[in-house]
Design a protein around this motif. Structure first.
Motif, PDB file in Angstrom:
ATOM      1  N   HIS A   9       8.413 105.365  14.236  1.00  0.00           N
ATOM      2  CA  HIS A   9       7.235 104.907  13.492  1.00  0.00           C
ATOM      3  C   HIS A   9       7.677 104.396  12.128  1.00  0.00           C
ATOM      4  O   HIS A   9       8.601 104.943  11.521  1.00  0.00           O
TER       5      HIS A   9
ATOM      6  N   THR B 275       6.086 103.225   8.395  1.00  0.00           N
ATOM      7  CA  THR B 275       5.014 103.020   7.428  1.00  0.00           C
ATOM      8  C   THR B 275       5.505 102.073   6.349  1.00  0.00           C
ATOM      9  O   THR B 275       6.523 102.346   5.696  1.00  0.00           O
TER      10      THR B 275
ATOM     11  N   GLU C 219       2.946  97.670  17.234  1.00  0.00           N
ATOM     12  CA  GLU C 219       2.373  98.854  17.874  1.00  0.00           C
ATOM     13  C   GLU C 219       2.937 100.157  17.314  1.00  0.00           C
ATOM     14  O   GLU C 219       2.398 101.240  17.552  1.00  0.00           O
ATOM     15  N   ARG C 220       4.020 100.077  16.526  1.00  0.00           N
ATOM     16  CA  ARG C 220       4.615 101.279  15.920  1.00  0.00           C
ATOM     17  C   ARG C 220       4.609 101.205  14.400  1.00  0.00           C
ATOM     18  O   ARG C 220       5.247 102.025  13.739  1.00  0.00           O
TER      19      ARG C 220
ATOM     20  N   LEU D 129       2.596 101.055  10.658  1.00  0.00           N
ATOM     21  CA  LEU D 129       1.418 101.360   9.852  1.00  0.00           C
ATOM     22  C   LEU D 129       1.535 100.618   8.532  1.00  0.00           C
ATOM     23  O   LEU D 129       2.543 100.762   7.824  1.00  0.00           O
TER      24      LEU D 129
ATOM     25  N   GLU E 289      -0.201 112.154   6.648  1.00  0.00           N
ATOM     26  CA  GLU E 289      -1.025 112.609   7.772  1.00  0.00           C
ATOM     27  C   GLU E 289      -1.037 111.572   8.894  1.00  0.00           C
ATOM     28  O   GLU E 289      -0.887 111.908  10.066  1.00  0.00           O
ATOM     29  N   LEU E 290      -1.202 110.298   8.543  1.00  0.00           N
ATOM     30  CA  LEU E 290      -1.178 109.246   9.557  1.00  0.00           C
ATOM     31  C   LEU E 290       0.193 109.154  10.217  1.00  0.00           C
ATOM     32  O   LEU E 290       0.300 108.924  11.427  1.00  0.00           O
TER      33      LEU E 290
ATOM     34  N   GLU F 192       0.792 111.739  12.858  1.00  0.00           N
ATOM     35  CA  GLU F 192       0.011 111.447  14.061  1.00  0.00           C
ATOM     36  C   GLU F 192       0.502 110.202  14.789  1.00  0.00           C
ATOM     37  O   GLU F 192       0.001 109.876  15.868  1.00  0.00           O
TER      38      GLU F 192
ATOM     39  N   THR G 119       0.103 107.092  13.785  1.00  0.00           N
ATOM     40  CA  THR G 119      -0.968 106.094  13.748  1.00  0.00           C
ATOM     41  C   THR G 119      -0.418 104.721  13.362  1.00  0.00           C
ATOM     42  O   THR G 119       0.241 104.589  12.331  1.00  0.00           O
TER      43      THR G 119
ATOM     44  N   GLY H  63      -1.450 100.383  12.749  1.00  0.00           N
ATOM     45  CA  GLY H  63      -2.600  99.640  12.236  1.00  0.00           C
ATOM     46  C   GLY H  63      -2.521  99.410  10.742  1.00  0.00           C
ATOM     47  O   GLY H  63      -1.440  99.403  10.141  1.00  0.00           O
TER      48      GLY H  63
ATOM     49  N   ARG I 133     -12.567 102.460   6.093  1.00  0.00           N
ATOM     50  CA  ARG I 133     -11.748 102.781   7.262  1.00  0.00           C
ATOM     51  C   ARG I 133     -10.785 103.924   6.946  1.00  0.00           C
ATOM     52  O   ARG I 133     -10.606 104.848   7.759  1.00  0.00           O
TER      53      ARG I 133
ATOM     54  N   ALA J 223     -10.686 107.880   8.354  1.00  0.00           N
ATOM     55  CA  ALA J 223      -9.455 108.391   8.968  1.00  0.00           C
ATOM     56  C   ALA J 223      -8.903 109.612   8.252  1.00  0.00           C
ATOM     57  O   ALA J 223      -7.853 110.138   8.656  1.00  0.00           O
TER      58      ALA J 223
END
Length: 346
Positions: free
Chosen positions: A91, A93, A147-148, A150, A204-205, A208, A210, A212, A285, A289
């Motif tokens: 992931h 970020t 898709e991976r 943030l 936190e995201l 998880e 997340t 997006g 948004r 979340a």
């Protein structure tokens, strides 16, 4: 989790590292070691993210659950790290900015507003511009996979260890006491976010997984400029400190005492078309979340406590070169100019 911070030693990176360590995660930081020191407890890897060799050395024999990139300013930097980390982490970020949006400033924005044009393969070494953050976003998404990935489009970050000097300047100005020039409309709402709240939400995201995009700042309407200045006065100002409000017009009038919005009186955004949407960022948004923002009073008090205990700031920049002002010195009106304006209009 194993987390890699690209940056990770000052302000936002420091906040991410502190939050991650407090939650029991293993943290690796990758930076040049030119700013403040890394927090105890992190694995430190020194290197230049512009160097393919340094980044390759970083990833050799290592793997992480997630990457947090708080430092990319050029699309080429983001493209290099995304490409080399694609198979070394699950992931990514990327901390971008509301400035990546084409309409930011004049208009309200949402996550679906248009980004500025800047291709992912923009050559390195570009002069600073708002477009570059949009290019960095595209480079990460193309290199690592949307898709991976943030994207956190940050609003204005404040709090302890702040580099921009906006809240510190106002607190230190209040501490000098006397009559303080308060610009514009005290009822105008503003949006700022404590760096610790931003990092907590981002972490936190991340845990998880997340993907997006989130506009990440305090929801509109929770703080006015008058409350901002009054809180600073209450926390740092000695007895007798007085806010003296002067409307936008005299401060914007042509002449030697014309005041530059945003910088000379930090975060003053006058009632002009180019500034109409600057405090109208839709963060609903992010709030849905899980974004939670502490009261400004708490941020101001903690920042004032940090200011009173930090080491003195000199005129040496991060590269160790004298005579180049640090970020904390790039804000604020000259005292003599402030006094002239107060005498003329208040």
């Amino acid at each position: 989790m194993k987390i890699l911070l690209l940056g990770g030693s000052s302000f936002l990176g420091r906040a991410y590292a502190a939050q991650a360590l407090a939650h029991g995660h293993q943290v690796t930081t990758f930076n040049r070691g030119l700013s403040v020191g890394d927090l105890p407890g992190v694995e430190v890897v020194r290197g230049d993210r512009d160097s393919a060799e340094d980044v390759a050395r970083l990833v050799e024999g290592r793997r992480w659950d997630a990457v947090v990139d708080t430092s990319a300013q050029q699309p080429a930097q983001a493209a290099l790290s995304a490409r080399l980390l694609r198979d070394r982490a699950d992931h990514y970020t990327f901390v971008s900015s509301v400035h990546a949006y084409a309409d930011f400033g004049p208009k309200a924005i949402t996550e679906d507003s248009a980004l500025l044009p800047c291709p992912a393969d923009t050559p390195p070494g570009q002069p600073f511009s708002r477009e570059l953050k949009a290019g960095c976003e595209r480079a990460v998404q193309e290199g690592f996979g949307a898709e991976r990935t943030l994207i956190l489009n940050s609003g204005l970050l404040i709090g302890p260890y702040e580099l921009g000097g906006r809240l510190p300047w106002w607190l230190e100005r209040m501490a000098r006491g006397g009559r303080v020039l308060a610009p514009g409309d005290p009822g105008r709402t503003m949006q700022v976010i404590d760096v610790r709240d931003f990092a907590a939400f981002g972490l936190e995201l991340l845990t998880e997984g997340t993907p997006g995009r989130f506009l990440t700042t305090t929801p509109p309407g929770r703080l006015t400029y008058g409350q901002w200045l009054e809180t600073c006065r209450e926390i740092a100002g000695p007895a007798g400190t007085e806010l003296v409000w002067i409307e936008d017009g005299p401060l914007l009038a042509e002449g030697p005492d014309q005041v530059a919005p945003w910088t000379e009186l930090p975060l003053w955004a006058p009632d002009l078309p180019d500034w109409a949407g600057i405090w109208k960022v839709d963060s609903s948004r992010a709030e849905a979340a899980g974004l939670r923002c502490r009261p400004f009073t708490e941020t101001a008090r903690d920042t004032w406590e940090w200011l009173r205990t930090r080491e003195p700031v000199d005129d040496t920049d991060a590269e160790g070169r004298k005579g180049r002002p640090t970020a904390a010195f790039r804000q604020g009106i000259e005292p003599a100019k402030e006094q002239r304006l107060l005498a003329a209009y208040a």
